[in-house]
Every structure is written in C-alpha cells, then in structure tokens.
Design a protein around this motif. Structure first.
Motif, PDB file in Angstrom:
ATOM      1  N   MET A  30       0.846  -1.196   0.000  1.00  0.00           N
ATOM      2  CA  MET A  30       0.000   0.000   0.000  1.00  0.00           C
ATOM      3  C   MET A  30       0.875   1.237   0.000  1.00  0.00           C
ATOM      4  SD  MET A  30      -2.632  -1.213   2.914  1.00  0.00           S
ATOM      5  CE  MET A  30      -3.214  -2.873   2.929  1.00  0.00           C
ATOM      6  N   TRP A  31       0.280   2.347  -0.496  1.00  0.00           N
ATOM      7  CA  TRP A  31       1.010   3.607  -0.508  1.00  0.00           C
ATOM      8  C   TRP A  31       0.045   4.762  -0.287  1.00  0.00           C
ATOM      9  CZ3 TRP A  31       0.317   0.300  -4.549  1.00  0.00           C
ATOM     10  CH2 TRP A  31      -0.441   0.762  -5.635  1.00  0.00           C
ATOM     11  N   VAL A  32       0.553   5.806   0.369  1.00  0.00           N
ATOM     12  CA  VAL A  32      -0.253   6.990   0.676  1.00  0.00           C
ATOM     13  C   VAL A  32      -0.201   7.931  -0.520  1.00  0.00           C
ATOM     14  CG1 VAL A  32      -0.536   8.968   2.234  1.00  0.00           C
ATOM     15  CG2 VAL A  32       0.261   6.764   3.140  1.00  0.00           C
ATOM     16  N   THR A  33      -1.392   8.358  -1.000  1.00  0.00           N
ATOM     17  CA  THR A  33      -1.469   9.254  -2.160  1.00  0.00           C
ATOM     18  C   THR A  33      -1.992  10.646  -1.811  1.00  0.00           C
ATOM     19  OG1 THR A  33      -3.648   8.378  -2.744  1.00  0.00           O
ATOM     20  CG2 THR A  33      -1.719   7.358  -3.809  1.00  0.00           C
ATOM     21  N   ALA A  34      -2.545  10.814  -0.616  1.00  0.00           N
ATOM     22  CA  ALA A  34      -2.995  12.133  -0.145  1.00  0.00           C
ATOM     23  C   ALA A  34      -2.919  12.117   1.374  1.00  0.00           C
ATOM     24  CB  ALA A  34      -4.424  12.429  -0.592  1.00  0.00           C
ATOM     25  N   CYS A  35      -2.545  13.264   1.953  1.00  0.00           N
ATOM     26  CA  CYS A  35      -2.414  13.308   3.402  1.00  0.00           C
ATOM     27  C   CYS A  35      -2.522  14.742   3.911  1.00  0.00           C
ATOM     28  CB  CYS A  35      -1.064  12.712   3.813  1.00  0.00           C
ATOM     29  SG  CYS A  35      -0.811  12.609   5.590  1.00  0.00           S
ATOM     30  N   THR A  36      -3.494  14.979   4.778  1.00  0.00           N
ATOM     31  CA  THR A  36      -3.627  16.229   5.527  1.00  0.00           C
ATOM     32  C   THR A  36      -3.614  15.816   6.992  1.00  0.00           C
ATOM     33  OG1 THR A  36      -5.002  17.162   3.771  1.00  0.00           O
ATOM     34  CG2 THR A  36      -5.042  18.282   5.913  1.00  0.00           C
ATOM     35  N   PRO A  37      -2.463  15.975   7.672  1.00  0.00           N
ATOM     36  CA  PRO A  37      -2.312  15.458   9.036  1.00  0.00           C
ATOM     37  C   PRO A  37      -3.484  15.796   9.958  1.00  0.00           C
ATOM     38  CG  PRO A  37      -0.220  16.240   8.242  1.00  0.00           C
ATOM     39  CD  PRO A  37      -1.250  16.644   7.207  1.00  0.00           C
ATOM     40  N   ALA A  38      -3.876  14.766  10.699  1.00  0.00           N
ATOM     41  CA  ALA A  38      -4.957  14.801  11.694  1.00  0.00           C
ATOM     42  C   ALA A  38      -6.342  15.009  11.077  1.00  0.00           C
ATOM     43  CB  ALA A  38      -4.701  15.831  12.778  1.00  0.00           C
ATOM     44  N   GLU A  39      -6.434  15.047   9.740  1.00  0.00           N
ATOM     45  CA  GLU A  39      -7.734  15.254   9.086  1.00  0.00           C
ATOM     46  C   GLU A  39      -8.105  14.150   8.103  1.00  0.00           C
ATOM     47  OE1 GLU A  39      -8.208  19.098   7.316  1.00  0.00           O
ATOM     48  OE2 GLU A  39      -7.399  20.115   9.082  1.00  0.00           O
ATOM     49  N   ARG A  40      -7.154  13.774   7.215  1.00  0.00           N
ATOM     50  CA  ARG A  40      -7.524  12.881   6.114  1.00  0.00           C
ATOM     51  C   ARG A  40      -6.282  12.273   5.481  1.00  0.00           C
ATOM     52  NH1 ARG A  40      -7.604  13.806   0.569  1.00  0.00           N
ATOM     53  NH2 ARG A  40      -9.164  12.614  -0.556  1.00  0.00           N
ATOM     54  N   TYR A  41      -6.417  11.017   5.072  1.00  0.00           N
ATOM     55  CA  TYR A  41      -5.394  10.437   4.209  1.00  0.00           C
ATOM     56  C   TYR A  41      -6.026   9.403   3.295  1.00  0.00           C
ATOM     57  CZ  TYR A  41      -4.853   6.333   7.348  1.00  0.00           C
ATOM     58  OH  TYR A  41      -5.056   5.202   8.094  1.00  0.00           O
ATOM     59  N   VAL A  42      -5.335   9.138   2.186  1.00  0.00           N
ATOM     60  CA  VAL A  42      -5.800   8.192   1.186  1.00  0.00           C
ATOM     61  C   VAL A  42      -4.672   7.194   0.928  1.00  0.00           C
ATOM     62  CG1 VAL A  42      -6.625   7.896  -1.199  1.00  0.00           C
ATOM     63  CG2 VAL A  42      -7.289   9.928   0.116  1.00  0.00           C
ATOM     64  N   VAL A  43      -5.039   5.911   0.913  1.00  0.00           N
ATOM     65  CA  VAL A  43      -4.094   4.830   0.654  1.00  0.00           C
ATOM     66  C   VAL A  43      -4.594   4.064  -0.565  1.00  0.00           C
ATOM     67  CG1 VAL A  43      -3.175   2.663   1.565  1.00  0.00           C
ATOM     68  CG2 VAL A  43      -3.445   4.635   3.074  1.00  0.00           C
ATOM     69  N   GLU A  44      -3.660   3.673  -1.442  1.00  0.00           N
ATOM     70  CA  GLU A  44      -4.027   2.899  -2.623  1.00  0.00           C
ATOM     71  C   GLU A  44      -3.251   1.597  -2.664  1.00  0.00           C
ATOM     72  OE1 GLU A  44      -4.497   5.094  -6.282  1.00  0.00           O
ATOM     73  OE2 GLU A  44      -4.727   6.973  -5.158  1.00  0.00           O
ATOM     74  N   ALA A  45      -3.794   0.625  -3.392  1.00  0.00           N
ATOM     75  CA  ALA A  45      -3.153  -0.677  -3.568  1.00  0.00           C
ATOM     76  C   ALA A  45      -3.666  -1.303  -4.856  1.00  0.00           C
ATOM     77  CB  ALA A  45      -3.463  -1.590  -2.379  1.00  0.00           C
ATOM     78  N   GLU A  46      -2.886  -2.216  -5.420  1.00  0.00           N
ATOM     79  CA  GLU A  46      -3.284  -2.978  -6.613  1.00  0.00           C
ATOM     80  C   GLU A  46      -3.133  -4.454  -6.284  1.00  0.00           C
ATOM     81  OE1 GLU A  46      -3.542  -1.832 -10.116  1.00  0.00           O
ATOM     82  OE2 GLU A  46      -3.384   0.288  -9.661  1.00  0.00           O
ATOM     83  N   SER A  47      -4.151  -5.238  -6.589  1.00  0.00           N
ATOM     84  CA  SER A  47      -4.060  -6.661  -6.306  1.00  0.00           C
ATOM     85  C   SER A  47      -5.102  -7.439  -7.102  1.00  0.00           C
ATOM     86  CB  SER A  47      -4.281  -6.905  -4.811  1.00  0.00           C
ATOM     87  OG  SER A  47      -4.197  -8.272  -4.503  1.00  0.00           O
TER      88      SER A  47
END
Length: 156
Positions: free
Chosen positions: A68-85
């Motif tokens: 997995m890898w983080v593609t968006a991050c606003t600390p203490a508010e929001r983050y987005v993780v992506e993966a391929e499988s």
C-alpha cells in the motif's frame, strides 16, 4: 464491472490527534488492528504522501499480503491509501472529524475498481464482498477505538 464502494463511520471517545496517531502508526499497527499480523514499512520518514508498506492480514482463515502507498495526506484530518491486487485497484480514504475536544468521528471509504477484464465469478461475488469489506472496516474501527479510548496509540 464498475467500481464498488463501502463507507463505515465510527465515533471514538478520544481527541482527533490521538486517533490520527493510532491510524498512522505503521510500526504499532499490529498492536492496534487485530486482523493485521505483520507490517513491513518500505519507506523512511514520517507518515505522508509516498509512504509505502506491506500489510499482512488474516481474512477468511488465510493470510494475504498487500503493498500500500499513501497518495494524499492532511495530518490529523484525512489520508488516502491505494493498492493494486488481483486485477483490482483499491482506494481507502480515512476522514477524521473532531466532535469536540474529546471525541472524533472516523469515516473510512473503501473503493475497488477493476483494472482488467473480470470474470463471471468476480462479478457474482462483488455483492457478497461488500458485506465482508464492511464488517472488516467496522472491526478495524472498533479496534482503533478500543486502543485509543484506553490510552494506547502504539509507538507513535
């Protein structure tokens, strides 16, 4: 087959910063999330865009490892993780909303989108898979709540 999304919300009796720490402490994830059996962090530095890791989970009686890898991050508010499988692209979005100084509502939205041609079995199982994903997300959020409400946040 088009993309499929599942969203689950959970109110946690802890400040947003503590909830964030528990959700983003990759080294402590095995202690917080009971379904996670191993985490291998692949990048150095703080949790942010570009952070990568391999996560091993036990689901349906078997272990599976995904990178997995983080593609968006606003600390203490929001983050987005992506993966391929297995012919799917997965996006997990975590949103944290402060509900006063001592409570946080976490909303996790999980989306799966086919990256290639899907067979009949995959299309038939898509509806059944949504229920299993919803239960897994709810269990993860319960685990986070249990950890932070008793004062633990892993090693962050």
């Amino acid at each position: 087959m088009t993309s499929s999304s599942v969203a689950v919300e959970r109110r946690i009796a802890a400040p947003r910063d503590r909830v964030w720490d528990a959700l983003t402490d990759l080294q402590g994830m095995e202690r917080v999330l009971k379904g996670v059996t191993k985490v291998e962090v692949l990048t150095e530095g703080p949790f942010d865009v570009g952070t990568r890791w391999r996560e091993t989970r036990r689901m349906f009686g078997k272990e599976a490892t995904e990178e997995m890898w983080v593609t968006a991050c606003t600390p203490a508010e929001r983050y987005v993780v992506e993966a391929e499988s297995h012919g799917m692209h997965y996006v997990s979005e975590w949103d944290l909303r402060a509900d006063g100084p001592a409570a946080t509502t976490v909303r996790m939205t999980f989306t799966g989108e086919p990256t290639g041609r899907q067979g009949l079995l995959a299309r038939l199982l898509a509806g059944l898979g949504r229920g299993a994903v919803r239960k897994t997300i709810a269990k993860d959020l319960d685990d986070v709540a249990t950890s932070v409400e008793r004062g633990g946040t892993g090693s962050a």
